[in-house]
Design a protein around this motif. Structure first.
Motif, short mmCIF file in Angstrom:
data_model
loop_
_atom_site.label_atom_id
_atom_site.label_comp_id
_atom_site.label_asym_id
_atom_site.label_seq_id
_atom_site.Cartn_x
_atom_site.Cartn_y
_atom_site.Cartn_z
N GLY A 1 -17.18 20.18 2.77
CA GLY A 1 -17.65 18.82 2.93
C GLY A 1 -17.88 18.11 1.62
N GLU A 2 -17.58 18.80 0.52
CA GLU A 2 -17.75 18.20 -0.79
C GLU A 2 -16.45 17.57 -1.27
N THR A 3 -16.57 16.70 -2.26
CA THR A 3 -15.42 16.00 -2.82
C THR A 3 -14.46 16.98 -3.49
N VAL A 4 -13.16 16.74 -3.31
CA VAL A 4 -12.13 17.49 -4.03
C VAL A 4 -11.28 16.51 -4.82
N ASN A 5 -10.58 17.01 -5.81
CA ASN A 5 -9.71 16.16 -6.62
C ASN A 5 -8.26 16.38 -6.26
N THR A 6 -7.53 15.30 -6.19
CA THR A 6 -6.08 15.43 -5.98
C THR A 6 -5.43 15.94 -7.26
N SER A 7 -4.14 16.16 -7.21
CA SER A 7 -3.42 16.65 -8.38
C SER A 7 -3.43 15.64 -9.52
N THR A 8 -3.68 14.37 -9.20
CA THR A 8 -3.77 13.33 -10.22
C THR A 8 -5.23 12.99 -10.57
N GLY B 1 -1.75 16.62 -2.90
CA GLY B 1 -0.95 15.49 -3.34
C GLY B 1 -1.48 14.20 -2.74
N LEU B 2 -1.88 13.27 -3.59
CA LEU B 2 -2.49 12.03 -3.11
C LEU B 2 -1.55 11.23 -2.21
N GLY B 3 -0.30 11.07 -2.63
CA GLY B 3 0.64 10.28 -1.84
C GLY B 3 0.86 10.87 -0.47
N SER B 4 0.96 12.19 -0.41
CA SER B 4 1.17 12.87 0.86
C SER B 4 0.02 12.61 1.81
N LEU B 5 -1.20 12.70 1.31
CA LEU B 5 -2.39 12.48 2.14
C LEU B 5 -2.53 11.02 2.54
N ALA B 6 -2.46 10.13 1.56
CA ALA B 6 -2.75 8.72 1.82
C ALA B 6 -1.70 8.07 2.72
N SER B 7 -0.43 8.41 2.54
CA SER B 7 0.63 7.74 3.31
C SER B 7 0.51 8.03 4.79
N VAL B 8 0.27 9.30 5.14
CA VAL B 8 0.18 9.62 6.57
C VAL B 8 -1.15 9.16 7.15
N MET B 9 -2.21 9.17 6.34
CA MET B 9 -3.49 8.67 6.84
C MET B 9 -3.38 7.19 7.19
N ASP B 10 -2.75 6.41 6.32
CA ASP B 10 -2.56 4.99 6.59
C ASP B 10 -1.74 4.76 7.86
N LEU B 11 -0.68 5.57 8.02
CA LEU B 11 0.19 5.37 9.18
C LEU B 11 -0.58 5.61 10.48
N PHE B 12 -1.25 6.75 10.57
CA PHE B 12 -1.99 7.04 11.80
C PHE B 12 -3.14 6.05 12.01
N ALA B 13 -3.85 5.73 10.93
CA ALA B 13 -5.00 4.83 11.06
C ALA B 13 -4.59 3.42 11.46
N GLN B 14 -3.37 2.99 11.06
CA GLN B 14 -2.92 1.62 11.35
C GLN B 14 -2.11 1.51 12.64
N ALA B 15 -1.76 2.64 13.24
CA ALA B 15 -1.00 2.60 14.49
C ALA B 15 -1.80 1.84 15.56
N GLY B 16 -1.18 0.82 16.13
CA GLY B 16 -1.86 0.01 17.13
C GLY B 16 -2.73 -1.09 16.55
N ILE B 17 -2.81 -1.15 15.22
CA ILE B 17 -3.68 -2.17 14.59
C ILE B 17 -2.86 -3.20 13.82
N LEU B 18 -2.14 -2.74 12.78
CA LEU B 18 -1.44 -3.69 11.91
C LEU B 18 -0.37 -4.47 12.66
N TRP B 19 0.42 -3.79 13.48
CA TRP B 19 1.46 -4.48 14.26
C TRP B 19 0.83 -5.54 15.15
N ASN B 20 -0.25 -5.18 15.79
CA ASN B 20 -0.93 -6.13 16.69
C ASN B 20 -1.44 -7.35 15.93
N ARG B 21 -1.98 -7.11 14.74
CA ARG B 21 -2.48 -8.23 13.94
C ARG B 21 -1.34 -9.15 13.50
#
Length: 338
Positions: free
Chosen positions: A52-59, A13-33
């Motif tokens: 290691g190859e590309t996979v497709n999301t459900s969409t 699920g794209l939303g499931s992957l992207a939402s948590v990736m953004d949260l962890f990746a931005q922790a300590g960054i976006l708030w500070n900016r």
């Protein structure tokens, strides 16, 4: 820095992957900016796939991973996003991923499933005898596939020390915020909650659940009673009345109803009435007393008690949460200056 790996598979699920990736990746960054402070990233986040190859999301959005899962040397946490597929085939389709998750856990890595990713985590056997949750819409299937797991379908998230799970869809963010708090601090979790504009303290997903069909069985006698209850749920009805409709003894009817639906007759009727009340609360402005009578109860206090039992909210709390957005925005803006 905490190392997080997100395992992506075909039909993630794209939303499931992207939402948590953004949260962890931005922790300590976006708030500070936002507050004119130097960015200080707290998590190193990577996406991995089996080869290691590309996979497709459900969409059908392609996900290009950072590396193959076997190239991950030492992750502190592995996230398993939602799966949008025939979940009955998880063990058949992903044996390599299951073995890898077990190996990583044995080496001290924590594992966390998001939404229906619980089916992949449970397939490892690591959660047998332990608490888990998943999307409310797949509870029956999960219980049939993983009877040794202690499933808590009403919970937003579960924590078994090094094994975590979240409920449906946006509950993934609740789990991510919880993990940020656990790995960093409450202060950082609050910062993430604020820059996401997301309520971090939801405890239950039961307010979002809707009554699922309990008619996937072949007992024609019970099916006829269920049909009658769906059409007459507001009528004053006892189990004896239902048994008479079925032409069965009271005891036999209760036994067959439970076997066919995995529910008692009165609990089934209560759920039908609560579901009808939810629809009224979502769309109409009737008083609680009016709703009480319209769905078959005579005492509004008893109705409130039953309603909260199944939704974790009072009727008025439910109405505020699910009232039409257009009406809500219009009410909040009324009288404001241009």
């Amino acid at each position: 820095m905490t190392k997080v790996a997100i395992i992506a598979v075909e039909n993630t699920g794209l939303g499931s992957l992207a939402s948590v990736m953004d949260l962890f990746a931005q922790a300590g960054i976006l708030w500070n900016r936002i507050h004119d402070m130097e960015p200080a990233p707290l998590f190193q986040v990577e996406i991995v796939t089996a080869t290691g190859e590309t996979v497709n999301t459900s969409t059908k959005v392609p996900i290009v991973p950072h590396r193959a899962m076997d190239a991950v040397e030492a992750a502190d946490l592995i996230l398993i996003p939602a799966l949008v597929m025939d979940l009955r085939k998880v063990q058949e389709v992903f044996p390599r991923e299951i073995a890898w998750l077990k190996h990583q856990h044995a080496n001290g890595t924590s594992l966390a499933s998001l939404c229906t990713g619980a089916f992949l985590l449970a397939a490892t056997g690591l959660c047998d005898g332990k608490a888990m949750t998943t999307h409310w819409g797949f509870v029956k299937l999960f219980e049939s596939m993983y009877p040794r797991v202690c499933l808590h379908p009403d919970r937003i998230l579960t924590d078994e020390g090094d094994l975590y799970s979240s409920g449906g869809a946006s509950a993934s963010i609740n789990l991510a915020l919880y993990l940020v708090e656990k790995y960093c601090s409450h202060e950082i979790a609050v910062q993430c909650s604020k820059f996401l504009v997301f309520d971090m303290n939801r405890a239950f997903q039961s307010p979002f659940a809707s009554l699922q069909s309990q008619q996937n069985h072949r007992d024609e006698c019970i099916l006829s009673v269920q049909k009658w209850l769906h059409e007459n749920f507001s009528a004053k009805t006892t189990v004896a009345d239902m048994a008479d409709k079925a032409g069965l003894s009271h005891r036999t009817f209760k036994r067959r109803f439970k076997k066919a639906t995995d529910d008692t007759p009165m609990h089934h009727l209560q759920k039908l009435r609560v579901e009808a009340a939810k629809k009224i609360l979502e769309t109409e402005n009737h008083t609680i007393d009016e709703i009480t009578y319209s769905v078959g109860y005579e005492n509004s206090s008893f109705f409130r008690k039953i309603f909260k039992r199944y939704t974790s909210l009072s009727p008025n709390e439910y109405r505020k949460k699910f009232q039409p957005m257009l009406r809500n925005i219009a009410t909040n803006h009324r009288g404001t200056k241009a």
